[in-house]
Design a protein around this motif. Structure first.
Motif, mmCIF file in Angstrom:
data_model
loop_
_atom_site.group_PDB
_atom_site.id
_atom_site.type_symbol
_atom_site.label_atom_id
_atom_site.label_comp_id
_atom_site.label_asym_id
_atom_site.label_seq_id
_atom_site.Cartn_x
_atom_site.Cartn_y
_atom_site.Cartn_z
ATOM 1 N N UNK A 98 0.773 10.710 -0.433
ATOM 2 C CA UNK A 98 -0.529 10.275 0.070
ATOM 3 C C UNK A 98 -1.440 9.641 -0.973
ATOM 4 N N UNK A 99 -0.930 9.361 -2.171
ATOM 5 C CA UNK A 99 -1.774 8.762 -3.207
ATOM 6 C C UNK A 99 -2.300 7.396 -2.784
ATOM 7 N N UNK A 100 -1.532 6.638 -2.026
ATOM 8 C CA UNK A 100 -1.952 5.289 -1.660
ATOM 9 C C UNK A 100 -3.077 5.270 -0.633
ATOM 10 N N UNK A 101 -3.377 6.409 -0.019
ATOM 11 C CA UNK A 101 -4.475 6.493 0.940
ATOM 12 C C UNK A 101 -5.813 6.756 0.256
ATOM 13 N N UNK A 102 -5.798 7.114 -1.016
ATOM 14 C CA UNK A 102 -7.040 7.384 -1.751
ATOM 15 C C UNK A 102 -7.856 6.105 -1.903
ATOM 16 N N UNK A 103 -9.141 6.278 -2.123
ATOM 17 C CA UNK A 103 -10.005 5.191 -2.557
ATOM 18 C C UNK A 103 -10.268 5.436 -4.033
ATOM 19 N N UNK A 104 -10.055 4.411 -4.850
ATOM 20 C CA UNK A 104 -10.193 4.551 -6.296
ATOM 21 C C UNK A 104 -11.218 3.554 -6.818
#
Length: 190
Positions: A98-104
């Motif tokens: 689920x790292x790609x769903x984060x907002x960075x």
């Protein structure tokens, strides 16, 4: 192809290219006109560390960004080992569920981690080509470059087209080799 698999292929190419750099080639000039081979390796090493931190922590303090991306020494005496360690960190960070769903947070604003990953893919691929040209090596995984060029066309926004980041796209024939098309898109004179 999913972005993490693309990153894995790009990093594999980067590992091969960095591994093929002889110490006496570190001072060679690159198509990234203000940087030597060592400067480019330093940049992609700092960038891999930076993007790993972004994926894990969602933002990076400004002073750390400056050190990693602004010219601090990310290599020490072992440029090959430093790059491989940073590449390992980036792969581990972007392989988390689920790292790609984060907002960075990147220096120019907040974006989904998937966009940050695509920027990293484009940047490292472009610099892989810079290294190959400057050291007389060849890109072996040329097939990935077409994918990366498509990624670049999606993520390189007009405000990113500034000297020192991505210069204006240069003309290049559609039938040119994939590395030349990618470099021209990134603003390199090929």
């Amino acid at each position: 192809m999913d972005s993490v698999a693309t990153l894995e292929r790009v990093i594999a190419e980067g590992r091969r290219l960095v591994g093929g750099i002889a110490p006496e080639e570190l001072g060679n000039q690159t198509l990234c006109t203000e940087w030597t081979v060592r400067d480019v390796v330093n940049h992609i090493t700092g960038g891999a560390t930076y993007f790993a931190m972004v994926a894990e922590e969602e933002s990076v303090p400004d002073e750390v960004v400056g050190r990693l991306l602004g010219g601090g020494d990310n290599l020490g005496d072992d440029y090959k080992g430093a790059f491989n360690t940073a590449a390992d960190k980036a792969m581990a960070a972007f392989s988390q569920p689920e790292v790609l769903e984060k907002v960075v947070k990147l220096p120019f604003g907040e974006v989904p981690a998937a966009v940050a990953l695509n920027i990293a893919i484009f940047d490292v691929s472009t610099h892989n080509c810079d290294i190959a040209h400057a050291t007389g090596q060849q890109i072996q995984d040329a097939e990935i470059l077409s994918t990366v060029l498509d990624v670049g066309r999606q993520v390189v926004r007009p405000e990113m087209r500034t000297p020192g980041f991505f210069d204006a796209e240069r003309p290049c024939p559609d039938d040119a080799p994939a590395d030349e098309r990618l470099l021209a898109f990134a603003g390199r004179q090929v």
